[in-house]
Design an enzyme around this catalytic site. Structure first.
Site, PDB file in Angstrom:
ATOM      1  N   GLY A   1       0.802  -1.217   0.000  1.00  0.00           N
ATOM      2  CA  GLY A   1       0.000   0.000   0.000  1.00  0.00           C
ATOM      3  C   GLY A   1       0.833   1.263   0.000  1.00  0.00           C
ATOM      4  O   GLY A   1       0.469   2.266   0.619  1.00  0.00           O
ATOM      5  N   ALA A   2       1.961   1.222  -0.712  1.00  0.00           N
ATOM      6  CA  ALA A   2       2.893   2.359  -0.690  1.00  0.00           C
ATOM      7  C   ALA A   2       2.956   3.089  -2.020  1.00  0.00           C
ATOM      8  O   ALA A   2       3.875   3.876  -2.250  1.00  0.00           O
ATOM      9  CB  ALA A   2       4.290   1.863  -0.306  1.00  0.00           C
TER      10      ALA A   2
ATOM     11  N   ASP B   1      -1.745  -7.990  -5.792  1.00  0.00           N
ATOM     12  CA  ASP B   1      -3.102  -7.997  -5.243  1.00  0.00           C
ATOM     13  C   ASP B   1      -3.023  -8.732  -3.913  1.00  0.00           C
ATOM     14  O   ASP B   1      -2.838  -9.958  -3.888  1.00  0.00           O
ATOM     15  CB  ASP B   1      -4.048  -8.707  -6.212  1.00  0.00           C
ATOM     16  CG  ASP B   1      -5.472  -8.814  -5.681  1.00  0.00           C
ATOM     17  OD1 ASP B   1      -5.724  -8.377  -4.535  1.00  0.00           O
ATOM     18  OD2 ASP B   1      -6.329  -9.364  -6.404  1.00  0.00           O
ATOM     19  N   VAL B   2      -3.143  -8.020  -2.805  1.00  0.00           N
ATOM     20  CA  VAL B   2      -2.962  -8.644  -1.496  1.00  0.00           C
ATOM     21  C   VAL B   2      -4.100  -9.599  -1.152  1.00  0.00           C
ATOM     22  O   VAL B   2      -4.022 -10.319  -0.151  1.00  0.00           O
ATOM     23  CB  VAL B   2      -2.814  -7.583  -0.377  1.00  0.00           C
ATOM     24  CG1 VAL B   2      -1.574  -6.740  -0.600  1.00  0.00           C
ATOM     25  CG2 VAL B   2      -4.060  -6.719  -0.264  1.00  0.00           C
TER      26      VAL B   2
ATOM     27  N   ASN C   1       0.810  -2.507   5.223  1.00  0.00           N
ATOM     28  CA  ASN C   1       0.118  -1.224   5.308  1.00  0.00           C
ATOM     29  C   ASN C   1      -1.107  -1.139   4.396  1.00  0.00           C
ATOM     30  O   ASN C   1      -1.929  -0.248   4.561  1.00  0.00           O
ATOM     31  CB  ASN C   1       1.108  -0.103   4.954  1.00  0.00           C
ATOM     32  CG  ASN C   1       0.455   1.251   4.905  1.00  0.00           C
ATOM     33  OD1 ASN C   1       0.104   1.818   5.925  1.00  0.00           O
ATOM     34  ND2 ASN C   1       0.272   1.778   3.701  1.00  0.00           N
TER      35      ASN C   1
ATOM     36  N   SER D   1      -5.300   0.522  13.417  1.00  0.00           N
ATOM     37  CA  SER D   1      -6.022   1.793  13.424  1.00  0.00           C
ATOM     38  C   SER D   1      -6.590   2.053  14.813  1.00  0.00           C
ATOM     39  O   SER D   1      -6.842   1.118  15.593  1.00  0.00           O
ATOM     40  CB  SER D   1      -7.169   1.757  12.412  1.00  0.00           C
ATOM     41  OG  SER D   1      -8.006   2.899  12.525  1.00  0.00           O
TER      42      SER D   1
ATOM     43  N   TYR E   1     -14.333  -2.436   8.775  1.00  0.00           N
ATOM     44  CA  TYR E   1     -12.978  -1.898   8.904  1.00  0.00           C
ATOM     45  C   TYR E   1     -12.496  -1.993  10.347  1.00  0.00           C
ATOM     46  O   TYR E   1     -11.371  -2.416  10.617  1.00  0.00           O
ATOM     47  CB  TYR E   1     -12.964  -0.449   8.423  1.00  0.00           C
ATOM     48  CG  TYR E   1     -11.618   0.220   8.434  1.00  0.00           C
ATOM     49  CD1 TYR E   1     -10.710   0.024   7.396  1.00  0.00           C
ATOM     50  CD2 TYR E   1     -11.245   1.065   9.480  1.00  0.00           C
ATOM     51  CE1 TYR E   1      -9.465   0.650   7.395  1.00  0.00           C
ATOM     52  CE2 TYR E   1     -10.006   1.695   9.491  1.00  0.00           C
ATOM     53  CZ  TYR E   1      -9.130   1.487   8.445  1.00  0.00           C
ATOM     54  OH  TYR E   1      -7.902   2.103   8.450  1.00  0.00           O
TER      55      TYR E   1
ATOM     56  N   ALA F   1     -11.797  -5.600  11.292  1.00  0.00           N
ATOM     57  CA  ALA F   1     -10.566  -6.052  10.642  1.00  0.00           C
ATOM     58  C   ALA F   1      -9.338  -5.510  11.358  1.00  0.00           C
ATOM     59  O   ALA F   1      -8.362  -6.236  11.605  1.00  0.00           O
ATOM     60  CB  ALA F   1     -10.557  -5.627   9.180  1.00  0.00           C
TER      61      ALA F   1
ATOM     62  N   ILE G   1      -5.251  10.952  10.326  1.00  0.00           N
ATOM     63  CA  ILE G   1      -4.061  11.312   9.561  1.00  0.00           C
ATOM     64  C   ILE G   1      -4.526  11.837   8.203  1.00  0.00           C
ATOM     65  O   ILE G   1      -5.397  11.241   7.573  1.00  0.00           O
ATOM     66  CB  ILE G   1      -3.122  10.100   9.368  1.00  0.00           C
ATOM     67  CG1 ILE G   1      -2.801   9.446  10.720  1.00  0.00           C
ATOM     68  CG2 ILE G   1      -1.864  10.520   8.635  1.00  0.00           C
ATOM     69  CD1 ILE G   1      -2.020  10.301  11.683  1.00  0.00           C
TER      70      ILE G   1
END
Length: 278
Positions: free
Chosen positions: A14-15, A80-81, A107, A160, A173, A176, A206
Site C-alpha cells: 500500500g505504498a 493484489d494482497v 500497510n 487503526s 474496517y 478487521a 491522519i
C-alpha cells in the site's frame, strides 16, 4: 537517523500513492538508508473502492525518486494482497532482486460498503473489507517470512484507532483492524524465537485521501463544509490538529530500528492524544 537501518531492505504494501501513509513510511526508511520495495495494486481500484490505489506509473516513479534522493536501491512491484497467487509471484520477483527482507510493513488497506450499520451492510463488501485489511496481513507475512527467518527482522502492521474504539457505520474496517492488533500479538509470540519482532501501529486522524474522503462524506451528511468537519474533529484531539503521514513514517522507522529492540507485541497509538488507552 538510525544507522542500523542502512543497507537493510524493507517491503511496504500500500505504498504506491504519494498521499498515503505507505509512501511516508517508504521515505522515512529510505532516509535512513534502507532499500525499499514498493508494493501496491498498480492500478486504480474498482468502483466500490473508497480510495484509488497507486497506479503502476506512480509506483515506478516513487521507486526512482527514492533511489535518486536517498541513494538506496528500490523496486516497484504490483500485487493484489487478496490473491495468494499474486503474492507468491511478488515474492519471487522480490527474491530475484533482494536476497532477504529485513523489514515488512503490512500497510495495505481499504474500506468498502460504507457508510452502513451492521444490519444494513452488504455481505460481499463486509467480507472484502475484512479480507483486504486483515487476511492480507496473514497472507503477506506468511509469504515473506522465509526471506526473514535466516537473519531475523521486524514486522510493522498498520492497524487503526478504529481497532480499539468502535466507529459507527464502518464496522467491517473496525473489526478487521482489531483483528490486525491481535494477529500482531500472536505473531510476536510465535516469531520471537526467530529474532523477529512484530508490532502494530494505530493511527488516528491522519491527513490522507481516506481522511479527506471522510470529511467530504460528513460534510454532505451534516450539510456542512469539509473545513467545518475537520475543525470539529480537531476539537476531539488534545493536540488540536490532524496528523501528518510523515509522523507515522517516523514512528515506523523507530519500530524498525534497534532503538526499539526490546519492544514487540505492542499496538502503539499515534492519535495526537485522541486515544490514550492501550
Amino acid at each position: 537517523m538510525y544507522a542500523d537501518l542502512k543497507g537493510k531492505t524493507a517491503l511496504i504494501t500500500g505504498a504506491g500513492k504519494r498521499s498515503g501513509i505507505g509512501y511516508a513510511i517508504a521515505c522515512a526508511l529510505a532516509e535512513n538508508g534502507t532499500n525499499i520495495v514498493i508494493a501496491d495494486l498498480g492500478k486504480t481500484g474498482g468502483d466500490d473502492a473508497q480510495v484509488a490505489t497507486g497506479l503502476h506509473a506512480e509506483m515506478t516513479d516513487i521507486a526512482a525518486e527514492l533511489e535518486t534522493q536517498f541513494g538506496v536501491e528500490s523496486l516497484a512491484v504490483a500485487v493484489d494482497v487478496g490473491s495468494a497467487e499474486a503474492i507468491a509471484a511478488m515474492v519471487a520477483t522480490v527474491g530475484e532482486r533482494f536476497p532477504a527482507i529485513d523489514i515488512l510493513c503490512n500497510n495495505a488497506g481499504a474500506s468498502f460498503g460504507v457508510p452502513n450499520a451492521v444490519h444494513t451492510y452488504d455481505e460481499d463488501a463486509w467480507m472484502k473489507t475484512i479480507d483486504i485489511n486483515l487476511h492480507s496481513v496473514f497472507r503477506i507475512s506468511r509469504a515473506i517470512l522465509p526471506l526473514m527467518m535466516k537473519s531475523g527482522g521486524t514486522i510493522i502492521n498498520t492497524a487503526s484507532r478504529a481497532g480499539k474504539v468502535p466507529p459507527i457505520f464502518n464496522g467491517a474496517y473496525a473489526v478487521a483492524k482489531a483483528g490486525v492488533i491481535m494477529l500482531s500479538k500472536v505473531m510476536a509470540r510465535e516469531l520471537a524465537g526467530m529474532g523477529i519482532r512484530v508490532n502494530a501501529i494505530c493511527p488516528g486522524q491522519i491527513m490522507t485521501d481516506l481522511e479527506k474522503w471522510r470529511f467530504g462524506l460528513e460534510a454532505q451528511f451534516f450539510e456542512s463544509t469539509v473545513e467545518d468537519r475537520e475543525a470539529e474533529m480537531c476539537k476531539t484531539i488534545p493536540l488540536g490538529r490532524i496528523g501528518k503521514p510523515v509522523e507515522v513514517g517516523t514512528l515506523v522507522a523507530f519500530l524498525a530500528s534497534e532503538a526499539s529492540s526490546y519492544l514487540t507485541g505492542q499496538a502503539i497509538n499515534i492519535t495526537g492524544g485522541q486515544l490514550m488507552e492501550l
